[in-house]
Design a protein around this motif. Structure first.
Motif, PDB file in Angstrom:
ATOM      1  N   LEU C 201      -8.912  -4.719   3.166  1.00 29.73           N
ATOM      2  CA  LEU C 201      -9.997  -4.428   2.227  1.00 29.73           C
ATOM      3  C   LEU C 201     -11.092  -5.492   2.300  1.00 29.73           C
ATOM      4  N   ARG C 202     -11.024  -6.316   3.312  1.00 29.09           N
ATOM      5  CA  ARG C 202     -12.145  -7.184   3.695  1.00 29.09           C
ATOM      6  C   ARG C 202     -12.641  -6.791   5.088  1.00 29.09           C
ATOM      7  N   GLY C 203     -12.078  -5.699   5.645  1.00 25.88           N
ATOM      8  CA  GLY C 203     -12.535  -5.272   6.954  1.00 25.88           C
ATOM      9  C   GLY C 203     -12.006  -6.086   8.102  1.00 25.88           C
ATOM     10  N   ALA C 204     -10.815  -6.679   7.953  1.00 20.35           N
ATOM     11  CA  ALA C 204     -10.224  -7.424   9.068  1.00 20.35           C
ATOM     12  C   ALA C 204     -10.068  -6.508  10.280  1.00 20.35           C
ATOM     13  N   GLY C 205     -10.210  -7.084  11.462  1.00 18.34           N
ATOM     14  CA  GLY C 205     -10.022  -6.312  12.682  1.00 18.34           C
ATOM     15  C   GLY C 205      -8.570  -6.236  13.090  1.00 18.34           C
ATOM     16  N   GLN C 206      -7.773  -7.150  12.576  1.00 19.31           N
ATOM     17  CA  GLN C 206      -6.374  -7.255  12.984  1.00 19.31           C
ATOM     18  C   GLN C 206      -5.653  -8.064  11.913  1.00 19.31           C
ATOM     19  N   GLN C 321      -8.815  -3.255 -10.474  1.00 18.18           N
ATOM     20  CA  GLN C 321      -9.773  -2.313  -9.864  1.00 18.18           C
ATOM     21  C   GLN C 321      -9.332  -1.933  -8.447  1.00 18.18           C
ATOM     22  N   VAL C 322      -8.905  -2.923  -7.687  1.00 18.08           N
ATOM     23  CA  VAL C 322      -8.541  -2.677  -6.288  1.00 18.08           C
ATOM     24  C   VAL C 322      -7.281  -1.817  -6.200  1.00 18.08           C
ATOM     25  N   ILE C 323      -6.287  -2.141  -7.023  1.00 15.57           N
ATOM     26  CA  ILE C 323      -5.041  -1.368  -6.985  1.00 15.57           C
ATOM     27  C   ILE C 323      -5.324   0.089  -7.328  1.00 15.57           C
ATOM     28  N   GLN C 329      -4.566   4.760  -0.258  1.00 14.76           N
ATOM     29  CA  GLN C 329      -4.407   4.099   1.034  1.00 14.76           C
ATOM     30  C   GLN C 329      -3.134   3.240   1.083  1.00 14.76           C
ATOM     31  N   PHE C 330      -2.786   2.655  -0.033  1.00 13.38           N
ATOM     32  CA  PHE C 330      -1.626   1.751  -0.051  1.00 13.38           C
ATOM     33  C   PHE C 330      -0.593   2.265  -1.054  1.00 13.38           C
TER      34      PHE C 330
END
Lengths: 364, 364, 364, 364
Positions: C201-206, C321-323, C329-330
């Motif tokens: 949710l920070r857009g990590a690539g891996q 908010q995120v949960i 998705q999770f």
């Protein structure tokens, strides 16, 4: 009895009134006022330009006093955690009642936007207490953030910039000045002059003050400005040119606006270089609109523009440290043009409105 | 011989022309173009709205191609340090020649303001070479920053957002979105849709897209927008109200402007909450002035406004990683409305100008 | 009467005790507990590994409950400014009494280091009240920061990560993940798994999780980890090698430590690339020293290492908010391995200590 | 012919050698050396403590010279974009060949970790050219970043701190000093003394230098340190106590390490307050391990530790501006203990190694 100078209503002249000495609740502190200051806000208050002011009020949002009485038997702590003592010389954050629980306090960490905050000398009525500095005594309610003045710091030196300095310190912190930057300050009033000093305490390579009148530009030079530009004798185009000439054609790395004039904002954008930073701190009242070109002034310029509102306890505390530490370098008290007693506050307001002063103090 | 689509001059229709296959200097790379895209910039180019364009040009600043030839005998390295190989599918930063030595490159670290940079498909003439994507081949000069597409990434998925995504990624990086923030995106074109996706890849709590027309708002919903607001059927006041209704009366934590309309800028300030952040990235051409109130819209609001210009190699590289990693979550290729061959580029430009497409590709 | 599970002293078994239902002071709130959780801290508490704990205590620092009673006649506001209502499902910041007036609160803006803060379930004695979640009711004192759960959010989904998530969110915020970054998480417990989700949710690539045992690594994979490394079957050298293989030889862009093992800290430095960022959040108790090479591991590496202590209200609010927003998705509730009633809390502690669970809930 | 002082190999004494005057390629510049300096790095070089050094070398990574010849007919630009002129006095970034194309340059924006960079006076052999300052002439290859000294700046003032200042400026920038902060500097060598001056140019409220010997502590006092602590006559515990006494029991807000001694690193963590910031810049060579407690020294402390490697052009450029602007405030040239000609370089190295000097210059 306590004598104070009262602003009864917008457009009404100042009056001397007497009040009962307050009975202190536990945690409160009563100051014997050493001095307070007159700032542009006070002239705005008399003209009725601020919303939500519960007239009649005792003006004077920033003040210094000697602790005369402490409410209750428990110690009252200053912001450094030490107990406040009778006889000690202190100042305080004029903002009272930041709640610490609302969305802005807890989630946004933007305490200067807390809707519960009240301001000594501005949004607290004299019907409720001695909540302003133009008074023989100031009543610090429980929870007011008290900041001691270090020994060796002349309280006049603090008051010479004590109102504008925390604002300027907030703005200059947001300005992210890098070592060697060219910093342009728009405005030569107390905020602007403080900003010019602080720019040198960020290691600026060059400090330019744009403003007037002469008495203030002279002060800017004494406070280390490398160049000053008189707003009265130049056009915007000439000022933009002058700054470019001083910066290899690029413009200021960081510009701080401290004028209150709407058209200063697009001009400030143009004074600043591409990918520079611009902090707008002087638009304290609504003085109308300004027009700008979003493509040229903002987007293509990759400009960062930061609006800056209010101060918190940290800004006051840090101001006190800076004023004390760099007193040899900056002759703070020279900024005091005149002192007035409680019966002369109307004249003080008139002198400030006419820009006849750099800084005017009220000394009860 | 190489066939390319050429924009001969402002306001002139597109033409097919043929060119000699270039002889590569050491360090150069020749791509066989797989696809390029049409973006708003290309319609601005045909209308002559950008300064300093050396017509005739081959448009197409973003492209993907297969490596067909490598100049010289030494390996040519991509940005990850690996040697580029014949047959590999790559893209590249359209900006060529950022000097790395001027004041903006070395002191300000603001490479997108380097005065020496040229842009493939925009500021490089076809008289000098195959420097645009609407061509069978693209000539990557020595020093062009080459970014390989990971295996498993459909090149169409990259091109579906490959032009707007780096711009949006730059803007969203500057937006400093915090987990759970409400993010408002002004504009539903390729930059706005990319920004809406990226907001979710910053953990936004709520994403709202303000724009039109319907085809684009539908795409916004498919890309996860929690709400959309049709610009055509609402007033500014209604839009400000709508955002406040969605945010407990406060406004957006972060707003990103991607419209190109000057009046969107003061509106965006009003859509944003006190102490929020506003990134202006869509004012790519000069479309006139806008009026705002410095006190209400900026200073009292404690607003941070960031102009955002251009992209660097990092933005393209990171876009590639994000597009590949989150391809299951976001159906990138659905954004492609139509594909055109080299003889149909004028029609492509007309369709884009009329907003009949979300994303239009040129596939030679 | 109210039943609660009490930890009488270090090394003593859990006991059921009954308490009077509290009389609420104005501004207080009584919750009917829906659930609380067991975290590593609770096992540390039973082993006496934390200083300053006023045993006997009711454990359970994070809990969710339904508002059953409100003290006084004035509305009690949640952190969004809305009045709390009877029947509403809420959680709250377990840290109570952050003063808002001390040097750390006002000057350093480091509220998690305020010396006056107390923690529900940890540093508040059951002799003083129902100040822990392993109880039928929880007494929220005036000033506790109450965070409502959005409608549609299953309270079990919140509790599945409600303890580790704010900590992970704090750490991941400090981690400054850029789009496309490789993020390595050391540790596969509740903090580590939350961090792995948040990295996406920070857009990590891996995203790579280094930890164990298998049940937790499986959970890591279900939560989107691109790779997992089993700590039990590898050496430090092999782990460093493995991460380098995944990152073009460079190492992780951002590493987050969530293990509690001192030797993980120098290892984490070595897992991270030059000029990368390392957040240490798992060293919650003093488990001894670690040795590192300041030249190689820190200075030449140009590494940024950030210790991360505690959470504030914003972290809890943002976690909620995120949960809620990313529940599709999770599969948060899948992390709940077992639920225990108030009579089974000793078994719950044993299971957690033995790492037989991912997340264990106490459901009174 | 050109005379230079050469370090033939590790542990070998310095030698005078003569070289042909170089033929300049287009874009190159030949300087007549005015002065160079001796820094700790040079003593490390003679002891063979750095890897990858292509002996024999001409030491002297920082130098000032007068432009004597310019290669080719095109103008050569300095970093401000102005053409370099014959007779002009300039310095330059000692790092040559930062590629601007690799992953560290383009994606991480961490140019000091670019693997292609070479360093004048350190990693460039005299077999290849006049690439060090201990020589009558220095050959600046095309692409070297040239920084002009402003008129009125004594070149000796620049060299007095020209080596340590950019390093200190990098470190102090990363230190994020806030107005009024207490800054502790570990080490009283050229980097430490520069850091102490720069702390005052960030508006520090208090600057403390921890180091020795007396000659350097005296210099620290003259450069404005509010307090000095002699490392030779105190224990770590006493030093931690002393700093706490100066800071209300909290510790330094910002600490900068400039010692090269591994054990200084855990000590520095302990000198710093909770939620403070610690920059490690002095661990330039591998001098062994250090042991710390991750719980107490890092995690619970919420400490931010930043390793700081190398300098870029911006650091040198900004150093020049700062040295020139604040020359009245700081008596830079007083730091020069001794000057040596090219035949005395071995003695200079011995004096520096024995800490008999503050700053030693080589004046050919």
């Amino acid at each position: 009895m306590v004598t104070a100078s009262v602003m009864p209503a917008p457009h009404a002249p100042m009056e001397l009134r007497t009040f009962d000495r307050p009975r202190l609740e536990p945690g409160a502190v009563l100051l014997r006022t050493l001095g307070s200051e007159v700032c542009g806000t006070d002239t705005h208050l008399q003209r009725g330009q601020l919303a939500g002011v519960p007239y009649p009020i005792i003006p004077g949002h920033v003040a210094v006093g000697r602790v005369e009485e402490i409410g209750g038997s428990d110690p009252v702590l200053d912001v450094s955690g030490a107990p406040v003592e009778i006889g000690q010389v202190v100042t305080y954050l004029d903002v009272y009642g930041t709640c610490g629980r609302c969305w802005f306090c807890t989630i946004a960490h933007a305490s200067t936007r807390c809707p519960y905050r009240k301001v000594y000398g501005v949004t607290m009525s004299c019907a409720d207490g001695l909540y302003g500095g133009w008074s023989e005594h100031v009543h610090l309610r429980p929870g007011v953030h008290i900041v001691p003045l270090p020994e060796g710091l002349d309280w006049r030196a603090f008051l010479a910039v004590g109102c504008g300095m925390p604002t300027a310190l907030h703005a200059m912190t947001l300005g992210n000045v890098a070592f060697g930057d060219t910093v342009v300050v728009q405005g030569a009033g107390p905020v602007g002059l403080s900003a010019a000093a602080l720019a040198q305490l960020r290691g600026a390579g060059q400090v330019v003050v744009v403003g007037g009148p002469d008495v203030r530009l002279d002060a800017a030079r004494r406070f280390g400005a490398d160049a000053v530009i008189d707003i009265a004798s130049t056009t915007e185009t000439e000022r933009v040119e002058a700054i470019r000439d001083l910066t290899g054609g690029r413009g200021a790395d960081v510009t701080v606006e401290a004028t209150g004039v709407p058209s200063a904002v697009p001009e400030g954008m143009r004074l600043t270089r591409d990918a520079g930073r611009y902090v707008v701190v002087g638009q304290y009242t609504n003085a109308g609109d300004a027009s700008l070109n979003p493509h040229l002034d903002l987007n293509q310029k990759h400009l960062d523009v930061q609006g800056c509102w209010g101060s918190d306890t940290g800004h006051v505390y840090r101001s006190v440290q800076v004023i004390a530490r760099y007193a040899r370098q900056f002759p703070w008290t020279e900024l005091i043009s005149a002192e007035y007693d409680l019966s002369q506050t109307q004249r003080a307001l008139d002198d400030v409105a006419a820009q006849r002063t750099v800084k005017a103090l009220i000394v009860p």
